[in-house]
Design a protein around this motif. Structure first.
Motif, PDB file in Angstrom:
ATOM      1  N   ARG A   1       0.793  -1.110   0.093  1.00 16.91           N
ATOM      2  CA  ARG A   1       0.117   0.159  -0.027  1.00 16.91           C
ATOM      3  C   ARG A   1       0.795   1.444   0.114  1.00 16.91           C
ATOM      4  NH1 ARG A   1      -4.385  -1.658   4.380  1.00 16.91           N
ATOM      5  NH2 ARG A   1      -5.954  -2.649   3.053  1.00 16.91           N
TER       6      ARG A   1
ATOM      7  N   LEU B   1      -0.126   3.248   6.931  1.00 20.27           N
ATOM      8  CA  LEU B   1      -2.238   2.657   6.531  1.00 20.27           C
ATOM      9  C   LEU B   1      -2.389   1.697   7.433  1.00 20.27           C
ATOM     10  CD1 LEU B   1      -3.884   3.463   5.377  1.00 20.27           C
ATOM     11  CD2 LEU B   1      -3.065   2.869   2.932  1.00 20.27           C
TER      12      LEU B   1
ATOM     13  N   ALA C   1      -6.542   3.768  -0.356  1.00 15.83           N
ATOM     14  CA  ALA C   1      -6.588   3.877   1.001  1.00 15.83           C
ATOM     15  C   ALA C   1      -7.503   4.658   1.114  1.00 15.83           C
ATOM     16  CB  ALA C   1      -5.055   4.822   1.283  1.00 15.83           C
TER      17      ALA C   1
ATOM     18  N   VAL D   1      -8.388   5.284   6.068  1.00 19.05           N
ATOM     19  CA  VAL D   1      -7.643   7.132   5.871  1.00 19.05           C
ATOM     20  C   VAL D   1      -8.840   7.861   5.138  1.00 19.05           C
ATOM     21  CG1 VAL D   1      -6.336   6.166   4.258  1.00 19.05           C
ATOM     22  CG2 VAL D   1      -6.382   9.015   5.625  1.00 19.05           C
TER      23      VAL D   1
END
Length: 430
Positions: free
Chosen positions: A288, A293, A322, A328
């Motif tokens: 990622r 994250l 994401a 997030v």
């Protein structure tokens, strides 16, 4: 499905026009009295036109005696008309393109360099474990001084909001003072500010509460918090989650997840991490891009506020993934803005598939230091020179010039050291 171009309404009622943020980077462009300057106005005017929905400033210090570097802006007590006017001009330039502007409010604590003060302060008299005498042995703050620091954060934040900033972010990461109080390796106090986590988090919670009271309910209030200090025995990920639970009812508009300190600056470092998370973090980072994250995904199970992650994001696809994961809500970019002030707009419009990863190509060769130089020396020199490259391009933007992507690394390092020394000498004369 959330996309980079989607707006985000924050709990206070302010709306980010998109999900990209210019994350905080130290600028070093204040004057000899640590006031904002036309250089900051130019720099943020350029970044403000670059497409990001949120601009976070570098450290705005609450105490001029304890700076992160000589050229920090500091709001230390009542400001004269010229200082307020400079803050207003800075804010107006940054916001002209439609972004929200949030000032990062900080106290450097024991991470105040010796060129600023020989005796920094901290929760306890525990020195930064770095060679070269860059940081002095700190003096432990008294209880009354800790309470005064809470008031300083609130006053500084109120001044910024009154000058036109949309809000503030309390810096509780990277080994600065609030982070030091959270870290049991540094905080060895036995009073109400030390010991169990509830006491070590008392300073952060007190600052958040008094700052919210000072800036009002309609201004943005955020916190930057370490997911871990990456030091064995330091502030852990488990403690981070507990602190997030404590912050849930405090009216935050977003929480930025970060990690590390001067003693452990590796953004991908895993030292001190709980073994159960280590492999998961490694694999998540590979897949990622973003360093933190995985932590954000875990923290999102606890957090009641939107989350921001900075560090490692480069591809538009990775950013979109994401956001879609729900881990997030805001994507932070930092260094790419030094080489291309318009990087956010290009990503949002699809003109770029990935932000430039300048740090991957900036390298000093071993011949610079001679054949006897060790690997560790070369690695350290590369890290310092790379940081200097970004610092010098921030200075160029503040001067109204374009970035210099072919800048010589050794020359950047030498120029940066001179720049810091000159700034420190001007402070002494101010």
């Amino acid at each position: 499905m959330t996309a980079l171009v989607d707006p985000l309404m924050l709990p206070c009622g302010r709306t980010l026009p998109n999900r990209l943020a210019k994350a905080a980077m130290t600028e070093g462009l204040a004057d000899a009295r640590n006031r904002a300057t036309v250089k900051l106005e130019r720099l943020y005017g350029r970044w403000g036109q670059g497409g990001a929905g949120l601009l976070l400033t570098g450290n705005v210090m609450v105490d001029r005696r304890y700076l992160e570097r000589p050229g920090n802006v500091a709001i230390d007590g009542p400001q004269d008309e010229a200082a307020i006017a400079a803050l207003r001009s800075w804010a107006a330039a940054a916001k002209a393109g439609g972004a929200l502007l949030v000032g990062q409010v900080s106290h450097a604590g024991r991470q105040t360099p010796s060129i600023v003060t020989k005796e920094p302060v901290g929760p306890s008299a525990v020195k930064v474990k770095l060679p070269g005498g860059l940081y002095g042995t700190p003096r432990a703050l008294s209880g009354n001084e800790v309470e005064e620091i809470v008031r300083r954060f609130a006053r500084t934040s109120k001044t910024l909001v009154e000058a036109g900033f949309d809000g503030v972010q309390i810096h509780a990461a990277h080994g600065y003072l609030v982070s030091e109080f959270l870290n049991p390796l540094v905080n060895r106090r036995t009073d109400e500010w030390g010991g169990r986590l509830e006491n070590r988090a008392r300073l952060l919670l007190a600052i958040v509460r008094e700052t919210r009271a000072a800036i009002g309910p309609e201004a943005v209030l955020a916190v930057k918090l370490n997911s871990s200090d990456f030091q064995k025995g330091g502030f852990s990920f488990a403690e981070c989650r507990e602190v997030v639970s404590m912050l849930n009812g405090e009216g935050l508009d977003f929480l930025e997840i970060s990690g590390g300190s001067y003693e452990q600056p590796k953004m991908m470092g895993l030292e001190g991490l709980e073994p159960a998370l280590e492999e998961a973090v490694r694999e998540s980072t590979k897949k990622r891009e973003a360093y933190f994250l995985h932590y954000a995904g875990e923290i999102s199970k606890t957090a009641a506020m939107p989350l921001m992650v900075t560090g490692g994001f480069r591809t538009r696809a990775g950013m979109e993934e994401a956001l879609a994961s729900g881990a997030v809500h805001i994507i932070g970019l930092a260094r790419p803005f030094c080489g291309d002030p318009d990087v956010a707009r290009k990503l949002l419009e699809g003109a770029l598939d990935a932000a430039p990863a300048y740090e991957r190509t900036l390298r000093l060769g071993p011949g610079v230091f001679g054949p006897t130089s060790g690997v560790d020396l070369l690695r350290a020199a590369n890290g310092l020179a790379t940081m200097a490259w970004f610092y010098r391009n921030i200075v160029r933007l503040g001067d109204g010039r374009d970035p210099e992507l072919q800048m010589n690394l050794l020359g950047a390092l030498i120029a940066h050291q001179r720049f810091e020394t000159d700034a420190a000498q001007r402070l002494e004369r101010a």
